[in-house]
Design an enzyme around this catalytic site. Sequence first.
Site, PDB file in Angstrom:
ATOM      1  N   ARG A 105       1.079  -0.910   0.484  1.00 58.86           N
ATOM      2  CA  ARG A 105      -0.055   0.167   0.244  1.00 58.86           C
ATOM      3  C   ARG A 105       0.847   1.310   0.228  1.00 58.86           C
ATOM      4  NH1 ARG A 105      -5.131   1.420   3.564  1.00 58.86           N
ATOM      5  NH2 ARG A 105      -6.619   0.066   1.661  1.00 58.86           N
ATOM      6  N   HIS A 132      -7.508   0.535  -7.062  1.00 59.11           N
ATOM      7  CA  HIS A 132      -7.544  -0.431  -5.364  1.00 59.11           C
ATOM      8  C   HIS A 132      -7.816  -1.553  -5.857  1.00 59.11           C
ATOM      9  CE1 HIS A 132      -7.794  -1.179  -1.370  1.00 59.11           C
ATOM     10  NE2 HIS A 132      -8.479  -0.446  -0.773  1.00 59.11           N
ATOM     11  N   GLN A 135     -10.206  -4.375  -3.352  1.00 64.83           N
ATOM     12  CA  GLN A 135     -11.260  -3.773  -2.839  1.00 64.83           C
ATOM     13  C   GLN A 135     -12.342  -3.656  -4.252  1.00 64.83           C
ATOM     14  OE1 GLN A 135     -12.093  -1.782   0.324  1.00 64.83           O
ATOM     15  NE2 GLN A 135     -14.099  -3.017  -0.409  1.00 64.83           N
ATOM     16  N   ASP A 221     -17.194   7.351  -2.383  1.00 64.96           N
ATOM     17  CA  ASP A 221     -16.010   7.142  -1.484  1.00 64.96           C
ATOM     18  C   ASP A 221     -15.525   8.265  -0.456  1.00 64.96           C
ATOM     19  OD1 ASP A 221     -13.781   6.562  -0.255  1.00 64.96           O
ATOM     20  OD2 ASP A 221     -12.684   6.105  -1.961  1.00 64.96           O
ATOM     21  N   CYS A 261     -16.538   1.074   0.339  1.00 61.26           N
ATOM     22  CA  CYS A 261     -15.145   0.612   0.851  1.00 61.26           C
ATOM     23  C   CYS A 261     -14.690   1.137   2.080  1.00 61.26           C
ATOM     24  CB  CYS A 261     -14.214   0.900  -0.080  1.00 61.26           C
ATOM     25  SG  CYS A 261     -12.932   2.992   0.066  1.00 61.26           S
ATOM     26  N   ARG A 289     -14.004  -8.602   1.526  1.00 66.04           N
ATOM     27  CA  ARG A 289     -12.279  -8.288   1.318  1.00 66.04           C
ATOM     28  C   ARG A 289     -11.530 -10.088   1.422  1.00 66.04           C
ATOM     29  NH1 ARG A 289      -9.923  -3.488   1.165  1.00 66.04           N
ATOM     30  NH2 ARG A 289      -7.990  -4.245   1.106  1.00 66.04           N
TER      31      ARG A 289
HETATM   32  N1  NVA Z   1      -9.645   6.062  -1.456  1.00 65.16           N
HETATM   33  C1  NVA Z   1      -9.521   5.940  -0.156  1.00 65.16           C
HETATM   34  C2  NVA Z   1      -9.609   4.817  -0.235  1.00 65.16           C
HETATM   35  C3  NVA Z   1      -9.445   4.391   1.378  1.00 65.16           C
HETATM   36  C4  NVA Z   1      -9.612   2.812   1.731  1.00 65.16           C
HETATM   37  C5  NVA Z   1      -8.415   6.471   0.176  1.00 65.16           C
HETATM   38  O1  NVA Z   1      -7.488   6.708  -1.107  1.00 65.16           O
HETATM   39  O2  NVA Z   1      -7.397   6.942   1.294  1.00 65.16           O
HETATM   40  N1   CP Z   2     -11.212  -0.019   2.502  1.00 68.38           N
HETATM   41  C1   CP Z   2     -10.046  -0.024   3.307  1.00 68.38           C
HETATM   42  O1   CP Z   2      -9.146  -0.393   1.938  1.00 68.38           O
HETATM   43  O2   CP Z   2      -9.782  -0.044   4.007  1.00 68.38           O
HETATM   44  P1   CP Z   2      -8.819  -0.186   5.043  1.00 68.38           P
HETATM   45  O3   CP Z   2      -7.855   1.689   4.671  1.00 68.38           O
HETATM   46  O4   CP Z   2      -9.056   0.008   6.565  1.00 68.38           O
HETATM   47  O5   CP Z   2      -7.810  -1.080   4.825  1.00 68.38           O
END
Ligand code: NVA
Ligand code: CP
Length: 307
Positions: A105, A132, A135, A221, A261, A289
């Site tokens: 990540r 992502h 997800q 989101d 998500c 997930r």
């Molecule tokens: N779009 C959000 C998703 C978090 C799971 C982010 O990138 O922070």
């Molecule tokens: N939806 C998702 O990826 O959640 P986290 O940021 O908690 O991993």
Amino acid sequence: MDAIKHYLQFKDFSAEEYAYVFERSRWIKDKFKRYEPYHPLFDRTLVMIFEKASTRTRLSFEAGMHQMGGSAIYLNTRDSQLGRGEPIEDAAQVISRMSDAVMIRTFEQAVIDRFAQNSRVPVINGLTNEYHPCQILADIFTFIEHRGDIRGKTVAWIGDSNNMCNTWLQAAELLDFNVHVSTPPGYEVEPERAGLYGTHHFEQFADPMEACKGADLVTTDVWTSMGFEAENEARKAAFADWCVDGDMMRVAAPEAVFMHCLPAHRGEEVTAEVIDGAQSVVWDEAENRLHVQKALLEYLVVGRVEN
Ligand code: NVA
Ligand code: CP
């Protein structure tokens, strides 16, 4: 190293591979629900590298590896050499000699691409600024569980054209469904950044109500994704009318489901009425997930299996 299969963005798999992974997800989930052990990844190790916060992604990958007989190791930039300037190419060489798969990540997609180019083992995108895919894998599996095949259906995306939105758009091209996107002015989809081949599977709407009309799935989101915190105040002002509420759900198809998500901000991108309402499937979406990523890990690490 070319032959290694990675999962860096949604279009890395074909529609046929998705059909297989969804079938395996179903099988693995059902077996897990019957409390039947299944250890295809006995003695295998997943390394998880986090440069951003996470609850679901860490938990689902870590629990998933343990449930399949393997183990997972958590690394972050704060207390590893990754945060002290070690070249990503060197880190990839070393980490991939000690593990069977790597989940990352991070911020720019280019980081994960460079890691994968230097990795001996499969690399999985656990979220980047651009995509992502894990997800959306869970989201589509959840839609299939609740409503059947997603082909030909319409997804309404309300809010930011972020990593989630880009991945929905890639999925629409691959699996042949439509996405209605409504973003505030200045936050529109950038097809090249989204990695799209064309614009046949999505339509942009100025009015979020119009985007929701007749949709089979309404989703949104956060207004400010991780890494964009400096824009928070400007985004709060710009996105105020892009809150999924009961009126938007009422113009969607009667059987429409709502997804997010998570984590969510009630009163910003979605009302409590919608996310905690009867059409919301967010808890199934979060749970899935675990199951889809177990199928993904099985596919990437041991390949196709029959049972
Ligand atoms: N779009 C959000 C998703 C978090 C799971 C982010 O990138 O922070
Ligand atoms: N939806 C998702 O990826 O959640 P986290 O940021 O908690 O991993």
